[in-house]
Write an enzyme that holds these catalytic residues in place. Structure first.
Site, mmCIF file in Angstrom:
data_model
loop_
_atom_site.group_PDB
_atom_site.id
_atom_site.type_symbol
_atom_site.label_atom_id
_atom_site.label_comp_id
_atom_site.label_asym_id
_atom_site.label_seq_id
_atom_site.Cartn_x
_atom_site.Cartn_y
_atom_site.Cartn_z
ATOM 1 N N GLU A 71 0.842 -1.223 0.000
ATOM 2 C CA GLU A 71 0.000 0.000 0.000
ATOM 3 C C GLU A 71 0.863 1.253 0.000
ATOM 4 O OE1 GLU A 71 -3.393 -1.920 -0.486
ATOM 5 O OE2 GLU A 71 -3.071 0.246 -0.584
HETATM 6 C C1 LIG Z 1 3.264 -9.699 0.033
HETATM 7 C C2 LIG Z 1 2.960 -8.563 -0.887
HETATM 8 C C3 LIG Z 1 1.658 -8.283 -1.218
HETATM 9 C C4 LIG Z 1 1.371 -7.244 -2.110
HETATM 10 N N1 LIG Z 1 0.077 -7.034 -2.519
HETATM 11 C C5 LIG Z 1 -0.153 -6.192 -3.567
HETATM 12 C C6 LIG Z 1 -1.443 -6.123 -4.175
HETATM 13 O O1 LIG Z 1 -2.396 -6.764 -3.738
HETATM 14 N N2 LIG Z 1 -1.605 -5.323 -5.261
HETATM 15 C C7 LIG Z 1 -0.570 -4.589 -5.776
HETATM 16 O O2 LIG Z 1 -0.777 -3.904 -6.758
HETATM 17 N N3 LIG Z 1 0.660 -4.615 -5.209
HETATM 18 C C8 LIG Z 1 0.889 -5.396 -4.119
HETATM 19 N N4 LIG Z 1 2.139 -5.468 -3.562
HETATM 20 C C9 LIG Z 1 3.187 -4.606 -4.079
HETATM 21 C C10 LIG Z 1 3.566 -3.489 -3.118
HETATM 22 O O3 LIG Z 1 2.533 -2.562 -3.006
HETATM 23 C C11 LIG Z 1 4.891 -2.883 -3.625
HETATM 24 O O4 LIG Z 1 5.898 -3.860 -3.411
HETATM 25 C C12 LIG Z 1 5.237 -1.590 -2.958
HETATM 26 O O5 LIG Z 1 4.310 -0.583 -3.305
HETATM 27 C C13 LIG Z 1 6.638 -1.096 -3.290
HETATM 28 O O6 LIG Z 1 6.904 -1.193 -4.664
HETATM 29 P P1 LIG Z 1 8.222 -1.929 -5.154
HETATM 30 O O7 LIG Z 1 8.271 -3.257 -4.496
HETATM 31 O O8 LIG Z 1 8.263 -1.907 -6.622
HETATM 32 O O9 LIG Z 1 9.411 -1.071 -4.569
HETATM 33 P P2 LIG Z 1 10.079 0.211 -5.247
HETATM 34 O O10 LIG Z 1 9.047 1.107 -5.800
HETATM 35 O O11 LIG Z 1 11.155 -0.250 -6.147
HETATM 36 O O12 LIG Z 1 10.727 0.917 -3.965
HETATM 37 C C14 LIG Z 1 11.875 0.387 -3.298
HETATM 38 C C15 LIG Z 1 12.212 1.287 -2.120
HETATM 39 O O13 LIG Z 1 12.530 2.588 -2.581
HETATM 40 C C16 LIG Z 1 11.710 3.575 -1.977
HETATM 41 N N5 LIG Z 1 11.313 4.571 -2.984
HETATM 42 C C17 LIG Z 1 10.791 4.351 -4.200
HETATM 43 N N6 LIG Z 1 10.563 5.517 -4.823
HETATM 44 C C18 LIG Z 1 10.932 6.483 -3.989
HETATM 45 C C19 LIG Z 1 10.937 7.919 -4.053
HETATM 46 N N7 LIG Z 1 10.467 8.582 -5.121
HETATM 47 N N8 LIG Z 1 11.398 8.596 -2.985
HETATM 48 C C20 LIG Z 1 11.837 7.951 -1.896
HETATM 49 N N9 LIG Z 1 11.858 6.624 -1.782
HETATM 50 C C21 LIG Z 1 11.413 5.886 -2.815
HETATM 51 C C22 LIG Z 1 10.519 2.836 -1.415
HETATM 52 O O14 LIG Z 1 10.027 3.463 -0.250
HETATM 53 C C23 LIG Z 1 11.090 1.458 -1.111
HETATM 54 O O15 LIG Z 1 11.623 1.437 0.190
HETATM 55 C C24 LIG Z 1 2.424 -6.453 -2.624
HETATM 56 C C25 LIG Z 1 3.744 -6.716 -2.243
HETATM 57 C C26 LIG Z 1 4.022 -7.771 -1.411
HETATM 58 C C27 LIG Z 1 5.460 -8.052 -1.073
#
Ligand SMILES: Cc1cc2nc3c(=O)[nH]c(=O)nc-3n(C[C@H](O)[C@H](O)[C@H](O)COP(=O)(O)OP(=O)(O)OC[C@H]3O[C@@H](n4cnc5c(N)ncnc54)[C@H](O)[C@@H]3O)c2cc1C
Length: 591
Positions: free
Chosen positions: A435
């Site tokens: 989220e």
């Molecule tokens: C068990 C699980 C269930 C999930 N369920 C769902 C679901 O039902 N539906 C769905 O759509 N997604 C779901 N997700 C996905 C989840 O919402 C994302 O993993 C999350 O939003 C982060 O995206 P990412 O993993 O691509 O990380 P990234 O976007 O690559 O981010 C990596 C890190 O960098 C930081 N970061 C990124 N951009 C910035 C910025 N501009 N400034 C500062 N910091 C930044 C983030 O805070 C994070 O710590 C789920 C994930 C998991 C692991």
């Protein structure tokens, strides 16, 4: 094996002593007398304790499995799901027109805490459905509402939200999933979504996926994104289930926790989708779902800490190790229970004061949502919009910390799966990530919410704190609450001022301090609710029939939070005011 006892008494305290719901002017609250809410909470407690909690550890150990394209949930889950369904729990706070009971969101949240503590992975199948329903309610056409909502409210069909793709999580503008318009007004959806919670399972007849995708003509970035309903089985005009749609599960992710919730890779292969809301305005529609979901995730953070604390407390009363330095408390036994040691007390008080504060804060937030929705109160809407990233980010960061503290109370046994403390920590961990990762919540708070409507909502928050302090400054009993609250609130104002002055000129200063700001804000919110709870507890103690032990403990727990947690605001302010210089000093090559 861990146990679970629902905190019905404390929930009752928050609803009636603190929020005084039965005398509130919010439509629907007047019906919520103490007997009625107790009956609901007791029924939810029975289901949580007797049906959901006993499956928590076994569900974690077994996990979900994918066989021949079908996802199977762990043993006993379908039976428990059917009982949640039969009790109409999903529709508790949903409109009667679609089969719900139209009770306030506040009651849904109180029940939600019980279900999440009992079994977070199982509750997520319902939680995602609830979020999808909210998006359809807010943005769906009348025909879409009539087709999908009754079956989703009853949980014959469940829902999902599909945003994330392999190359895009936070930055949804990079999205590649495509939506091609068809002659009949539908779309063909093609692409891959990953990490989709409750993506598929064997407990409902159909799964209604809400999918973000790019339709032609929307331009680059998030502007071009639209939201689509993509059912697993197509739905006929009479509501009957038709052919299987072009959506399938590629795999189930192996992950750290919530093993019993199927986190799926979803492949959309020219699947039939139906636009929901306006074309190219999908982000707006999805945010309806995400704001509610973010409060639900904040609740997950403290609900895991609540059940972990409940077990740590019992363990500390039972486990005999060492002697009380001031004199044996169990002289006839080989040693005293752990709870005699001040450092064990510290861990338990950290957890108890956080959990009870977080519960009050979240339910206050839920009451603001009711006020916003049921009274079209724009101020309440603005305030909860400001507080949502704090509820999500602060409560999940701290909730996880408190699960670790609870694990620590068990010593080595906390690290052994059999005792169940590891699962609470593993399950709580995801709430800090999904989220919108907590770093992104902090950015939302500092970058958007702080200045929203020219800073009106943050000023309103400061006014609430100031007014409470002023109205109660002559009550000597509250001094231990008001003095630290005033100091913490001053720290928050100084931090907000720092961002307002530097934000435009040196944006990295604000960004480098954003997580500290979110935590500073969270402490002030918990300080405020603790001061209010102390006032409510003193008022209750004036009645001769009150449970003195409960209210005395409430005040003592609050005093602990004010003395031991609230001083953290000074540290957060100092970090914020140090700006970005030390954070950004290294060249990327030197990491
Ligand atoms: C068990 C699980 C269930 C999930 N369920 C769902 C679901 O039902 N539906 C769905 O759509 N997604 C779901 N997700 C996905 C989840 O919402 C994302 O993993 C999350 O939003 C982060 O995206 P990412 O993993 O691509 O990380 P990234 O976007 O690559 O981010 C990596 C890190 O960098 C930081 N970061 C990124 N951009 C910035 C910025 N501009 N400034 C500062 N910091 C930044 C983030 O805070 C994070 O710590 C789920 C994930 C998991 C692991």
């Amino acid at each position: 094996m861990p146990s679970y006892t629902a905190p019905t008494k404390d929930l009752h305290f928050v609803l009636h002593d603190l929020l005084q719901i039965s005398t509130s002017d919010v439509p629907g609250y007047a019906d919520l007398d103490a007997d009625f809410t107790s009956a609901i909470l007791e029924e939810a407690a029975k289901l949580g304790q007797n049906v959901m909690a006993p499956l928590n550890a076994s569900g974690d150990a077994e996990g979900c499995r994918l066989e021949n394209g079908m996802v199977y949930t762990p043993k006993g889950f379908k039976h428990a799901f059917d009982q949640i369904k039969a009790g109409g729990w999903n529709g508790l706070d949903l409109p009667e027109d679609f089969g719900g009971q139209n009770l306030p969101y506040l009651i849904g949240s109180a029940v939600g805490e019980i279900f999440v503590s009992a079994n977070m992975a199982l509750n997520m199948y319902q939680g995602l459905t609830h979020g999808a329903i909210s998006a359809i309610l807010a943005h769906g056409s009348d025909a879409q509402k009539a087709t999908y909502l009754p079956k989703m409210v009853s949980m014959d069909w469940t829902g999902t939200m599909n945003l994330t793709e392999p190359h895009c999580g936070t930055d949804l503008g990079l999205m590649r999933t495509k939506a091609e318009p068809q002659a009949d007004g539908s779309y063909k959806i093609t692409g891959q979504k990953i990490f989709i919670s409750a993506g598929d399972h064997d407990m409902a007849e159909n799964v209604i996926h809400l999918v973000l995708a790019k339709a032609p003509g929307g331009g680059a970035g998030t502007k071009g994104i639209s939201l689509f309903i993509v059912p697993k089985f197509l739905v006929g005009e009479d509501g009957s289930l038709g052919a299987r749609n072009g959506v399938s599960v590629g795999s189930i992710e192996e992950k750290m926790g919530i093993h019993a919730n199927a986190t799926c890779v979803m492949n959309y292969d020219a699947a039939t989708g139906y636009l929901i809301g306006d074309l190219h305005k999908g982000m707006r529609a999805m945010f309806t779902m995400m704001n509610e979901a973010r409060i639900g995730v904040g609740l997950q953070g403290y609900a895991q800490a609540a059940v972990a604390y409940d077990n740590a407390r019992a363990y500390a009363l039972d486990r005999l190790q060492g002697r009380d330095v001031t004199g044996a408390k169990n002289p006839d036994g080989p040693a005293d229970p752990l709870i005699v040691h001040p450092d064990v007390r510290r861990m338990l008080m950290d957890q108890k004061s956080f959990v009870e504060g977080a519960r009050a804060f979240t339910l206050w937030g839920a009451s603001l949502i009711d006020r916003a929705h049921r009274m079209q109160d724009k101020d309440a809407d603005g305030l909860i919009s400001l507080l949502t990233p704090v509820i999500k980010g602060f409560l999940t960061d701290k909730g996880f910390d408190m699960c670790i503290q609870a694990q620590q109370v068990y010593g080595g046994h906390g690290y052994i799966e059999e005792w169940g403390m590891s699962q609470f920590a593993r399950d709580a961990r995801i709430a800090m990530i999904y989220e919108g990762a907590n770093g992104v919540q902090a950015l939302d708070l500092v970058g958007r919410k702080l200045a929203q409507d020219s800073g009106k909502h943050v000023m309103a928050f400061f006014e609430i704190v100031k007014t409470f302090i002023k109205e109660n400054e002559n009550d000597a009993r509250l001094e231990g609450f008001l003095v630290p609250l005033k100091a913490a609130s001053k720290d928050l104002q100084a931090a907000a001022m720092f961002f307002m002055q530097r934000g435009m000129k040196a944006p990295n200063d604000a960004l480098a301090g954003s997580t500290d700001f979110m935590h500073l804000f969270g402490h002030v919110c918990l300080g405020l609710v603790w001061a209010r709870m102390a006032k409510a507890a003193y008022a209750a103690l004036e009645s001769s029939t009150s449970d003195r032990d409960f209210y005395d403990a409430k005040i003592a727990t609050g005093r602990y939070y004010m003395a031991r947690h609230l001083p953290a605001t000074a540290l957060h302010l100092a970090r914020i005011q140090s700006g970005a210089e030390t954070v950004m000093a290294l060249d990327a090559a030197h990491f």
